[in-house]
Design a protein around this motif. Structure first.
Motif, short mmCIF file in Angstrom:
data_model
loop_
_atom_site.label_atom_id
_atom_site.label_comp_id
_atom_site.label_asym_id
_atom_site.label_seq_id
_atom_site.Cartn_x
_atom_site.Cartn_y
_atom_site.Cartn_z
N VAL A 254 -57.66 94.38 14.53
CA VAL A 254 -56.30 94.84 14.26
C VAL A 254 -55.64 95.33 15.54
N ILE A 255 -56.37 96.12 16.32
CA ILE A 255 -55.82 96.65 17.56
C ILE A 255 -55.52 95.53 18.54
N ALA A 256 -56.38 94.53 18.61
CA ALA A 256 -56.15 93.41 19.52
C ALA A 256 -54.88 92.66 19.14
N LEU B 214 -56.90 105.46 0.61
CA LEU B 214 -58.10 105.04 -0.12
C LEU B 214 -59.21 104.68 0.87
N GLN B 215 -58.81 104.39 2.12
CA GLN B 215 -59.75 104.11 3.21
C GLN B 215 -59.42 105.05 4.38
N PRO B 216 -59.64 106.34 4.21
CA PRO B 216 -59.14 107.30 5.20
C PRO B 216 -59.79 107.19 6.57
N VAL B 217 -61.07 106.85 6.63
CA VAL B 217 -61.72 106.74 7.95
C VAL B 217 -61.15 105.56 8.72
N PHE B 218 -61.02 104.42 8.04
CA PHE B 218 -60.47 103.23 8.69
C PHE B 218 -59.01 103.44 9.06
N ALA B 219 -58.24 104.00 8.14
CA ALA B 219 -56.83 104.28 8.44
C ALA B 219 -56.71 105.22 9.62
N GLY B 220 -57.56 106.25 9.65
CA GLY B 220 -57.53 107.19 10.76
C GLY B 220 -57.89 106.54 12.09
N GLU B 221 -58.84 105.62 12.06
CA GLU B 221 -59.21 104.89 13.27
C GLU B 221 -58.02 104.08 13.80
N LEU B 222 -57.34 103.37 12.91
CA LEU B 222 -56.20 102.56 13.34
C LEU B 222 -55.09 103.44 13.91
N LEU B 223 -54.76 104.52 13.23
CA LEU B 223 -53.69 105.40 13.70
C LEU B 223 -54.04 106.01 15.05
N HIS B 224 -55.28 106.44 15.19
CA HIS B 224 -55.72 107.06 16.45
C HIS B 224 -55.60 106.07 17.61
N ARG B 225 -56.06 104.87 17.40
CA ARG B 225 -56.08 103.88 18.49
C ARG B 225 -54.68 103.32 18.76
N MET B 226 -53.88 103.15 17.72
CA MET B 226 -52.49 102.72 17.94
C MET B 226 -51.76 103.74 18.81
N LYS B 227 -52.02 105.00 18.56
CA LYS B 227 -51.32 106.07 19.28
C LYS B 227 -51.86 106.26 20.69
N HIS B 228 -53.19 106.35 20.81
CA HIS B 228 -53.77 106.75 22.08
C HIS B 228 -54.14 105.58 22.99
N GLU B 229 -54.52 104.44 22.42
CA GLU B 229 -54.83 103.28 23.24
C GLU B 229 -53.59 102.44 23.55
N LEU B 230 -52.72 102.28 22.55
CA LEU B 230 -51.55 101.43 22.73
C LEU B 230 -50.28 102.22 23.02
N GLY B 231 -50.32 103.53 22.82
CA GLY B 231 -49.16 104.37 23.13
C GLY B 231 -47.99 104.16 22.19
N ALA C 280 -57.22 116.08 11.40
CA ALA C 280 -57.39 115.22 12.57
C ALA C 280 -56.63 113.92 12.38
N LEU C 281 -56.70 113.34 11.19
CA LEU C 281 -55.94 112.11 10.91
C LEU C 281 -54.45 112.37 11.06
N LEU C 282 -53.98 113.46 10.49
CA LEU C 282 -52.54 113.74 10.52
C LEU C 282 -52.04 114.06 11.92
N ARG C 283 -52.91 114.55 12.79
CA ARG C 283 -52.49 114.80 14.17
C ARG C 283 -52.12 113.49 14.87
N ASP C 284 -52.67 112.39 14.41
CA ASP C 284 -52.37 111.09 15.00
C ASP C 284 -51.21 110.39 14.31
N VAL C 285 -50.52 111.08 13.42
CA VAL C 285 -49.39 110.52 12.68
C VAL C 285 -48.10 111.18 13.16
#
Length: 275
Positions: free
Chosen positions: A87-89, A114-131, A149-154
């Motif tokens: 997804v990130i790629a 419903l998939q909070p760990v996966f959703a959190g991973e995507l949000l974190h990487r979209m924000k911090h890796e892709l800016g 932690a998830l909401l901090r990346d939103v």
């Protein structure tokens, strides 16, 4: 504009030997590469947050909304198991275009929490890796699953409040309203920006006291920067038919322009921007 891209892309290359991947919430929680059930992804403009956005639709939803235009996302097993790397790629391909439009990335569904760990991973990487500016599109019913932690990346929450009347809410969604209200108050306490969405359905959610209830609640929160009053439509009925499901609102008309204007006025009376 909506261009469906789908998850059929080559898997992203793994990091070179000796290259350490930055720690992410999902990696810390699972101790393994994160993957989830993905329905699709697309580029959209104007409907999933500000600007042009890369939107990832996760599969699975605990609600069964009568007017859902994507009932094919309800079952998690209906999606494709997809690594977060893929997804990130894909999002990275459009990074410059998205940034130039003032857009970002949105994780939607189905219900992403419903998939909070996966959703959190995507949000974190979209924000911090892709800016990218990040948005979470949710009904709020599973808001308790969203960690701080998830909401901090939103950066923005797109929150649906489908009715103020409890019986109507349960009729529309099959679930109780209270968890969504609790989540909305938590977002307000955190100072998290919210765009609220309300679907106006004639004969179902259009009662004046119902709209005024949602408007009063939203106006009391202090963090709702925009309200989208969405006219009910039947564009998704074909998907219900394809799934051999009964579309209960087949005979329900779309609201008139006057009905939509009256609903917007009720939100504006509470000091809210309604569009």
């Amino acid at each position: 504009m909506t261009v469906v891209l789908g998850p059929n892309i080559p898997r992203a290359a793994t990091p070179a030997a000796g290259t350490a991947r930055a720690a992410t919430p999902a990696a810390a929680a699972t101790r393994r590469p994160s993957e989830g059930s993905v329905h699709s992804w697309d580029l959209s403009t104007g409907v999933d947050g500000p600007g042009t956005r890369f939107v990832t639709f996760l599969s699975g939803c605990p609600l069964t909304c009568l007017y859902c235009h994507n009932p094919d996302t309800w079952r998690m097993r209906g999606g494709r198991r997809t690594p977060a790397d893929d997804v990130i790629a894909e999002a990275a391909k459009y990074r410059r275009f998205i940034a130039a439009s003032g857009g970002g990335a949105t994780v939607s569904g189905g219900e992403p929490l419903l998939q909070p760990v996966f959703a959190g991973e995507l949000l974190h990487r979209m924000k911090h890796e892709l800016g990218l500016h990040t948005a979470l599109d949710t009904s709020g019913f599973l808001g308790a699953r969203a960690t701080d932690a998830l909401l901090r990346d939103v950066d923005l929450v797109l929150l649906d409040i489908k009715s103020w009347d409890r019986e109507t809410y349960r009729k529309v969604t099959g679930r109780p309203l209270r968890p969504t209200l609790d989540f909305a108050r938590r977002l307000a306490d955190l100072g998290k920006e919210v765009h609220l969405r309300f679907v106006l359905v004639p004969g179902l959610t259009d009662a004046q006291e119902n709209i005024e209830g949602v408007a009063a609640f939203a106006g009391s929160l202090g963090n709702v920067s925009r309200v989208d009053v969405l006219p009910f439509h039947k564009l998704g009925e074909g998907k219900w038919q394809a799934l051999d499901m009964d579309f209960a609102l087949h005979d329900t008309p779309s609201p008139t322009a006057e009905q939509v204007a009256r609903a917007k006025a009720m939100f504006e009376a509470r000091g809210l921007k309604a569009v």
